[in-house]
Design a protein around this motif. Sequence first.
Motif, PDB file in Angstrom:
ATOM      1  N   VAL A  63       0.846  -1.198   0.000  1.00 56.69           N
ATOM      2  CA  VAL A  63       0.000   0.000   0.000  1.00 56.69           C
ATOM      3  C   VAL A  63       0.880   1.246   0.000  1.00 56.69           C
ATOM      4  O   VAL A  63       1.757   1.388   0.870  1.00 56.69           O
ATOM      5  N   THR A  69      -3.697   8.371   0.779  1.00 54.34           N
ATOM      6  CA  THR A  69      -3.948   7.099   1.457  1.00 54.34           C
ATOM      7  C   THR A  69      -5.197   7.209   2.329  1.00 54.34           C
ATOM      8  O   THR A  69      -5.165   7.773   3.415  1.00 54.34           O
ATOM      9  N   ARG A  70      -6.295   6.669   1.847  1.00 50.49           N
ATOM     10  CA  ARG A  70      -7.558   6.771   2.587  1.00 50.49           C
ATOM     11  C   ARG A  70      -7.594   5.808   3.779  1.00 50.49           C
ATOM     12  O   ARG A  70      -8.257   6.072   4.768  1.00 50.49           O
ATOM     13  N   ASN A  71      -6.883   4.689   3.639  1.00 51.89           N
ATOM     14  CA  ASN A  71      -6.959   3.680   4.698  1.00 51.89           C
ATOM     15  C   ASN A  71      -5.711   3.682   5.575  1.00 51.89           C
ATOM     16  O   ASN A  71      -5.227   2.635   5.986  1.00 51.89           O
ATOM     17  N   ILE A  72      -5.176   4.875   5.870  1.00 53.11           N
ATOM     18  CA  ILE A  72      -3.952   4.956   6.677  1.00 53.11           C
ATOM     19  C   ILE A  72      -4.173   4.334   8.056  1.00 53.11           C
ATOM     20  O   ILE A  72      -3.273   3.735   8.637  1.00 53.11           O
ATOM     21  N   ARG A  73      -5.408   4.436   8.565  1.00 49.64           N
ATOM     22  CA  ARG A  73      -5.709   3.830   9.869  1.00 49.64           C
ATOM     23  C   ARG A  73      -5.516   2.316   9.811  1.00 49.64           C
ATOM     24  O   ARG A  73      -4.974   1.713  10.741  1.00 49.64           O
ATOM     25  N   ASN A  74      -5.946   1.703   8.719  1.00 50.33           N
ATOM     26  CA  ASN A  74      -5.779   0.259   8.572  1.00 50.33           C
ATOM     27  C   ASN A  74      -4.310  -0.117   8.442  1.00 50.33           C
ATOM     28  O   ASN A  74      -3.878  -1.144   8.971  1.00 50.33           O
ATOM     29  N   VAL A  75      -3.541   0.715   7.733  1.00 49.79           N
ATOM     30  CA  VAL A  75      -2.108   0.460   7.599  1.00 49.79           C
ATOM     31  C   VAL A  75      -1.431   0.558   8.965  1.00 49.79           C
ATOM     32  O   VAL A  75      -0.615  -0.294   9.339  1.00 49.79           O
ATOM     33  N   ARG A  76      -1.797   1.589   9.732  1.00 47.96           N
ATOM     34  CA  ARG A  76      -1.184   1.773  11.062  1.00 47.96           C
ATOM     35  C   ARG A  76      -1.493   0.611  12.004  1.00 47.96           C
ATOM     36  O   ARG A  76      -0.720   0.328  12.909  1.00 47.96           O
ATOM     37  N   ARG A 106      -9.462  -2.962  17.142  1.00 44.69           N
ATOM     38  CA  ARG A 106      -9.682  -4.265  16.492  1.00 44.69           C
ATOM     39  C   ARG A 106     -11.034  -4.882  16.873  1.00 44.69           C
ATOM     40  O   ARG A 106     -11.382  -5.955  16.397  1.00 44.69           O
TER      41      ARG A 106
END
Length: 242
Positions: A63, A69-76, A106
């Motif tokens: 990614v 990056t719209r899903n930065i929360r998911n990456v973090r 989670r």
Amino acid sequence: MIEIRGLGMYFGKFQALSNVSLSVEAGEKVVICGPSGSGKSTLIRCINRLEEHSSGQLFVDGVEIGEETRNIRNVRMEIGMVFQQFNLFPHLTVLDNLTVGPVRVRKMSRRDAERRARKYLQRVHIPEQADKYPSQLSGGQQQRVAIARSLCMEPKIMLFDEPTSALDPEMINEVLDVMVELASTGMTMICVTHEMGFARKVADKMVFMEEGEIIETAPPEEFFNHPRSKRCQMFLDKVLEH
């Protein structure tokens, strides 16, 4: 797992990173060293977007990390980070510090989160501290709690930003021992540290930075015994004296 291509980053007019490129494979252990102000911490903070790079490209697990990056929360969620300071919530017990992320982020049940927290407290060798508050712990114990807290999110990557620099000398080894054990599990790790004994033991790749640039990258054996750059040799001469 991580691909960095020509990364540049400014603080105002000051260039903190200049044309930095680095690849980190899944399961690889990378140690970044260099003098203060060389861009080490800035680089790893860019990986989970705590700092925003100005140019170049950065990919984490396929990614691209950037403004779009719209899903930065998911990456973090897949990146654990341990800082110099422990950053524990002082008003929460150790167990609550470890469960807040899995429960809120989670969406785990409290029961499952507590079971996981106790497992990782066992991993960092302080299961008996679960009901204490951070102020009741030594610095070394607090940093081990911080490591366990990151592990409770079961990330794919762990970033360490000089995790022993705020500790008294006698507490450093207890944290490094936990990190050595973690490295043996196959976790992908990037660690900024001056602890060269630890680096020799766990690193697959050594990276030397100065003035925002990567000067040298090599396996530990080559890095410590046959550094290519004079600047790297001077740095090693200095840190290995201590």
